[in-house]
Design a protein around this motif. Sequence first.
Motif, mmCIF file in Angstrom:
data_model
loop_
_atom_site.group_PDB
_atom_site.id
_atom_site.type_symbol
_atom_site.label_atom_id
_atom_site.label_comp_id
_atom_site.label_asym_id
_atom_site.label_seq_id
_atom_site.Cartn_x
_atom_site.Cartn_y
_atom_site.Cartn_z
ATOM 1 N N SER A 46 -88.520 -11.177 67.284
ATOM 2 C CA SER A 46 -89.769 -10.977 67.958
ATOM 3 C C SER A 46 -90.761 -10.463 66.930
ATOM 4 C CB SER A 46 -89.606 -10.233 69.268
ATOM 5 O OG SER A 46 -88.991 -8.964 69.049
ATOM 6 N N LEU A 47 -90.125 -9.513 66.160
ATOM 7 C CA LEU A 47 -91.004 -8.685 65.280
ATOM 8 C C LEU A 47 -91.206 -9.354 63.995
ATOM 9 C CD1 LEU A 47 -89.827 -5.117 66.124
ATOM 10 C CD2 LEU A 47 -92.094 -6.209 67.084
ATOM 11 N N ASP A 48 -90.229 -10.506 63.858
ATOM 12 C CA ASP A 48 -90.656 -11.466 62.607
ATOM 13 C C ASP A 48 -90.144 -10.457 61.328
ATOM 14 O OD1 ASP A 48 -91.044 -13.694 61.198
ATOM 15 O OD2 ASP A 48 -93.241 -13.055 60.477
ATOM 16 N N VAL A 49 -88.746 -9.954 61.647
ATOM 17 C CA VAL A 49 -88.137 -8.988 60.620
ATOM 18 C C VAL A 49 -87.017 -10.199 60.121
ATOM 19 C CG1 VAL A 49 -86.785 -7.407 60.076
ATOM 20 C CG2 VAL A 49 -88.293 -6.774 61.782
ATOM 21 N N VAL A 50 -87.311 -10.534 58.481
ATOM 22 C CA VAL A 50 -86.587 -11.547 58.054
ATOM 23 C C VAL A 50 -86.093 -10.994 56.574
ATOM 24 C CG1 VAL A 50 -87.613 -13.439 59.467
ATOM 25 C CG2 VAL A 50 -88.535 -12.706 57.300
ATOM 26 N N GLY A 51 -85.141 -11.657 56.019
ATOM 27 C CA GLY A 51 -84.746 -11.506 54.778
ATOM 28 C C GLY A 51 -84.043 -10.092 54.504
ATOM 29 N N SER A 52 -84.448 -9.524 53.514
ATOM 30 C CA SER A 52 -83.822 -8.248 53.139
ATOM 31 C C SER A 52 -84.033 -7.160 54.037
ATOM 32 C CB SER A 52 -84.211 -7.702 52.016
ATOM 33 O OG SER A 52 -85.706 -7.535 51.689
ATOM 34 N N ASP A 53 -85.050 -7.212 54.831
ATOM 35 C CA ASP A 53 -85.152 -6.340 55.881
ATOM 36 C C ASP A 53 -84.391 -6.375 57.126
ATOM 37 O OD1 ASP A 53 -87.488 -5.256 54.587
ATOM 38 O OD2 ASP A 53 -88.905 -6.490 55.748
ATOM 39 N N ALA A 54 -83.783 -7.449 57.095
ATOM 40 C CA ALA A 54 -82.546 -7.675 58.134
ATOM 41 C C ALA A 54 -81.352 -7.738 57.686
ATOM 42 C CB ALA A 54 -82.814 -9.265 58.907
ATOM 43 N N LEU A 55 -81.036 -7.111 56.458
ATOM 44 C CA LEU A 55 -79.645 -7.032 55.912
ATOM 45 C C LEU A 55 -78.761 -5.892 56.688
ATOM 46 C CD1 LEU A 55 -78.092 -8.244 53.764
ATOM 47 C CD2 LEU A 55 -78.966 -6.443 52.231
ATOM 48 N N PRO A 56 -79.351 -5.135 57.056
ATOM 49 C CA PRO A 56 -78.546 -3.969 57.970
ATOM 50 C C PRO A 56 -78.037 -4.822 59.193
ATOM 51 C CG PRO A 56 -80.474 -2.780 57.337
ATOM 52 C CD PRO A 56 -80.569 -4.035 57.028
ATOM 53 N N LEU A 57 -78.517 -5.508 59.831
ATOM 54 C CA LEU A 57 -78.059 -6.372 60.839
ATOM 55 C C LEU A 57 -76.913 -7.184 60.471
ATOM 56 C CD1 LEU A 57 -81.481 -7.001 62.889
ATOM 57 C CD2 LEU A 57 -79.595 -5.600 63.594
ATOM 58 N N LEU A 58 -77.348 -7.929 59.267
ATOM 59 C CA LEU A 58 -76.188 -8.961 58.801
ATOM 60 C C LEU A 58 -74.917 -7.926 58.666
ATOM 61 C CD1 LEU A 58 -75.107 -11.398 57.841
ATOM 62 C CD2 LEU A 58 -76.265 -10.950 55.551
ATOM 63 N N ILE A 59 -75.192 -6.884 57.972
ATOM 64 C CA ILE A 59 -73.977 -6.038 57.716
ATOM 65 C C ILE A 59 -73.092 -5.517 58.771
ATOM 66 C CG2 ILE A 59 -73.134 -3.861 56.409
ATOM 67 C CD1 ILE A 59 -75.681 -4.132 54.475
ATOM 68 N N VAL A 60 -73.786 -4.976 59.827
ATOM 69 C CA VAL A 60 -72.975 -4.600 61.028
ATOM 70 C C VAL A 60 -72.519 -5.765 61.612
ATOM 71 C CG1 VAL A 60 -73.576 -3.728 63.097
ATOM 72 C CG2 VAL A 60 -74.631 -2.585 61.369
ATOM 73 N N SER A 61 -73.140 -6.996 61.656
ATOM 74 C CA SER A 61 -72.714 -8.001 62.568
ATOM 75 C C SER A 61 -71.126 -8.359 61.844
ATOM 76 C CB SER A 61 -73.545 -9.067 62.360
ATOM 77 O OG SER A 61 -74.498 -8.862 63.238
ATOM 78 N N GLY A 62 -71.280 -8.596 60.257
ATOM 79 C CA GLY A 62 -70.154 -8.819 59.579
ATOM 80 C C GLY A 62 -69.006 -7.794 59.882
ATOM 81 N N ILE A 63 -69.235 -6.615 59.867
ATOM 82 C CA ILE A 63 -68.093 -5.464 60.101
ATOM 83 C C ILE A 63 -67.800 -5.560 61.400
ATOM 84 C CG2 ILE A 63 -67.947 -3.057 60.419
ATOM 85 C CD1 ILE A 63 -70.006 -2.561 58.197
ATOM 86 N N VAL A 64 -68.485 -5.847 62.432
ATOM 87 C CA VAL A 64 -68.063 -6.089 63.957
ATOM 88 C C VAL A 64 -67.288 -7.086 63.918
ATOM 89 C CG1 VAL A 64 -68.659 -6.509 66.296
ATOM 90 C CG2 VAL A 64 -69.868 -4.714 64.680
ATOM 91 N N ALA A 65 -67.547 -8.460 63.544
ATOM 92 C CA ALA A 65 -66.812 -9.747 63.518
ATOM 93 C C ALA A 65 -65.627 -9.150 62.754
ATOM 94 C CB ALA A 65 -67.334 -10.699 62.977
ATOM 95 N N ALA A 66 -65.407 -8.712 61.483
ATOM 96 C CA ALA A 66 -64.216 -8.700 60.711
ATOM 97 C C ALA A 66 -63.258 -7.820 61.496
ATOM 98 C CB ALA A 66 -64.527 -8.254 59.373
ATOM 99 N N PHE A 67 -63.715 -6.720 61.905
ATOM 100 C CA PHE A 67 -62.906 -5.564 62.573
ATOM 101 C C PHE A 67 -62.398 -5.995 63.816
ATOM 102 C CE2 PHE A 67 -61.462 -1.659 64.721
ATOM 103 C CZ PHE A 67 -60.866 -0.909 63.808
ATOM 104 N N GLY A 68 -63.236 -7.010 64.671
ATOM 105 C CA GLY A 68 -62.969 -7.254 65.793
ATOM 106 C C GLY A 68 -61.789 -8.392 66.070
ATOM 107 N N VAL A 69 -62.093 -9.288 65.200
ATOM 108 C CA VAL A 69 -60.964 -10.285 64.915
ATOM 109 C C VAL A 69 -59.812 -9.965 64.286
ATOM 110 C CG1 VAL A 69 -60.351 -12.586 63.790
ATOM 111 C CG2 VAL A 69 -62.717 -12.204 64.551
ATOM 112 N N GLY A 70 -59.831 -8.812 63.324
ATOM 113 C CA GLY A 70 -58.666 -8.325 62.681
ATOM 114 C C GLY A 70 -57.935 -7.245 63.677
ATOM 115 N N SER A 71 -58.481 -6.539 64.362
ATOM 116 C CA SER A 71 -57.776 -5.772 65.448
ATOM 117 C C SER A 71 -57.294 -6.483 66.481
ATOM 118 C CB SER A 71 -58.872 -4.767 65.964
ATOM 119 O OG SER A 71 -59.886 -5.391 66.746
ATOM 120 N N SER A 72 -57.785 -7.482 66.935
ATOM 121 C CA SER A 72 -57.298 -8.531 68.199
ATOM 122 C C SER A 72 -55.842 -9.137 67.538
ATOM 123 C CB SER A 72 -58.358 -9.576 68.421
ATOM 124 O OG SER A 72 -59.480 -9.073 69.175
ATOM 125 N N VAL A 73 -55.944 -9.685 66.063
ATOM 126 C CA VAL A 73 -54.822 -10.187 65.394
ATOM 127 C C VAL A 73 -53.716 -9.100 65.554
ATOM 128 C CG1 VAL A 73 -53.950 -10.911 63.415
ATOM 129 C CG2 VAL A 73 -56.286 -11.750 64.221
#
Length: 504
Positions: A184-211
Motif C-alpha cells: 500500500s505504501l509502494d515499498v519495493v525492491g531493496s527497501d522491502a529486503l527485510p521482509l523477504l529475509i524474515v519470510s525466508g527465515i520463517v519458511a525455512a525454520f517452519g518447514v525444517g522444525s515441522s520435518v
Amino acid sequence: MISRVLAVAGAGVTLVGVVMLLVLAAQAGWFGPELRVVAGGAFSVALVYAGSRIYRKSGGRVGGIATAATGIAGLYLDVVAVTVIYEWLEPAIGLVAAFGIAAAGVALAVSWRSQPMAVLILAGVAVCGPVVTGGITLSLIAFFTATFIASFAAQLGRDWPYLAAVRTLPVVVATLVGIAQAVSLDVVGSDALPLLIVSGIVAAFGVGSSVELLRRNAADVMASVMAGVSAVPVLAVGTLFEPWAVTLVEGVVAIACVVVIAMVSWLPALARTILTIVGSLALLQAVLVPTATELRPLALLVVSAVLLATAHRGTSKPAYYSALAFGLFGALGYLVVSPPAAMMDARYATDEFGVVLAGVLLAIVLAGLVMVGIQLKIVEKNAQACSVVAGLASLYALASATVALGVAAIGGTTGFVAGHCAATIEAMAIAMALLAFGLKSEKYAHTALLAGLSLTAVSVAKLFLFDLVALDGLFRVGAFIVVGLLLLFAGTRYAKVFADRAAS
C-alpha cells in the motif's frame, strides 16, 4: 474449569496493566522512562517468583502457571519497550534478550509439564506486542521471529499442538500484514529486503522444525499444517519485487519443496500434500510473473508436461495432481488467448506462434493426464468419461492451433481460411486413425470405434455447416476432396476387414 477461566482472565488483565505502564504512562508523561521500565521489569520478576511459590503449594498449579506466565510475558514486553520505544538497547541485543526470555519461559513450562503456560506466554506477547510497538512494524516482526524460533525446543518429544499454532501464527500474520502495508505504501525492491529475509527465515525454520517433529511423530497433524502456514509469507512477498526476483525466490521455494519431499522418507501423506501445494504455488508464480500474457498458457503447459513425466516415471500421485492443476490453469489460459470467437471470425483470430505451440501441447497434456491417471489408478473407474472430455478439449485445442498457424504463416483472411481447411482435414485424419486403431485393438475396439465415428460426424458436419460458407476457392475444393477421399478409404478398409473376418 472455573479456576482456569479466572486464572487466564487475571493473567490477561494484569498483562494489560503492564502494557499500560510501559506505553500509556509514557504517552501521558507519567513518571520517568527509567522508573517505568524498572517498575515494569521488577513487577514482572515478582510475578514469576510469586507464581513459582504458588505452584509449589497444594492446589496452586493453575494459579502458579497463570501468574508466572504473566510475569514472563511482561518481562518480554519490557525488553521490547526498552528496544523500540526508548531505544536504550541496540536491536540485535534486544532480540537476543527477548529470545532468552522466551526460551526460559517455555523451558519453565516444560519443567512444569504445562502446555497452557507456554501458550499463555506466547499469546500474551502476540496480543500485547503490537500495542507496545505502535502497530505492526519490522521491529515487532523481528521479535515475533525470535519468539517463533526460541519456543520450538519445547515441542520436541511432546504432543503440544496448541503451542505449534500459537508460536507460528503471530509471526506469519504479522509478516503478511507488513507485506500488505509495504504494498500500500509502494515499498519495493531493496527497501522491502527485510521482509523477504524474515519470510525466508520463517519458511525455512517452519518447514525444517515441522520435518523434525514429524520424524519423531508422523501422526502430528498440526506440524504438517504449520509447515504450510509458515511458507505463506514467502509466497506473498514476491509482490514487492521485480519479476526476475520473483522468479528467483519462488523458484528456490519450489525446488526446496521438491527436495524435502524427495529426500525425507518419513513425511506422512498430509505433509507431502501440503508441501506439494506450496511448491506448486511457488512454481506457478515463478512461471507466470515474468512471462508475457500470450505465452503464459504455453509456460503452464510446459510445467504440466514435466510434472506429468515425473508422475509417470516415479508413479507419484502428488506430481500427477500438480500436473493436473497446471494443466487446468493452462487450459483456462488457452481459452483466454484463443477464445471461440477467434475460431469463428477472422477479425478476432490470433496470429501468435506461442498459441500454436500451446494448442498442440495442451492436446498432448490432456492425453497424458488420462493415460497416467489410468496408470496410477486415479481415473480408472471414470476412464471412458475422462477420455471423452479430454478428446473434446484436445479437438478444440488442435483446431484453434491450426487456425492460428494459418493466420500466423499466411496472414489475414486467407490464412484464416487456410487454417480452417487444414483443421477439417486434420480432424478427419485423426478420426481415420482412431478407426484404424479400433480395428487392430480388441481391448479398445469399442471406444476407438465410437470416438472415430463421432469425430467423423463432427468433421463432416463442420464441412457442410461452416466450411461450405466460410471457405472459398481452392480451400473449399481441397477440403471436400480430401475429406471425401479419407471417407472412401475408411469405408473400403472396413469392408475388407469385415470380409476377411467373415471368410475366416
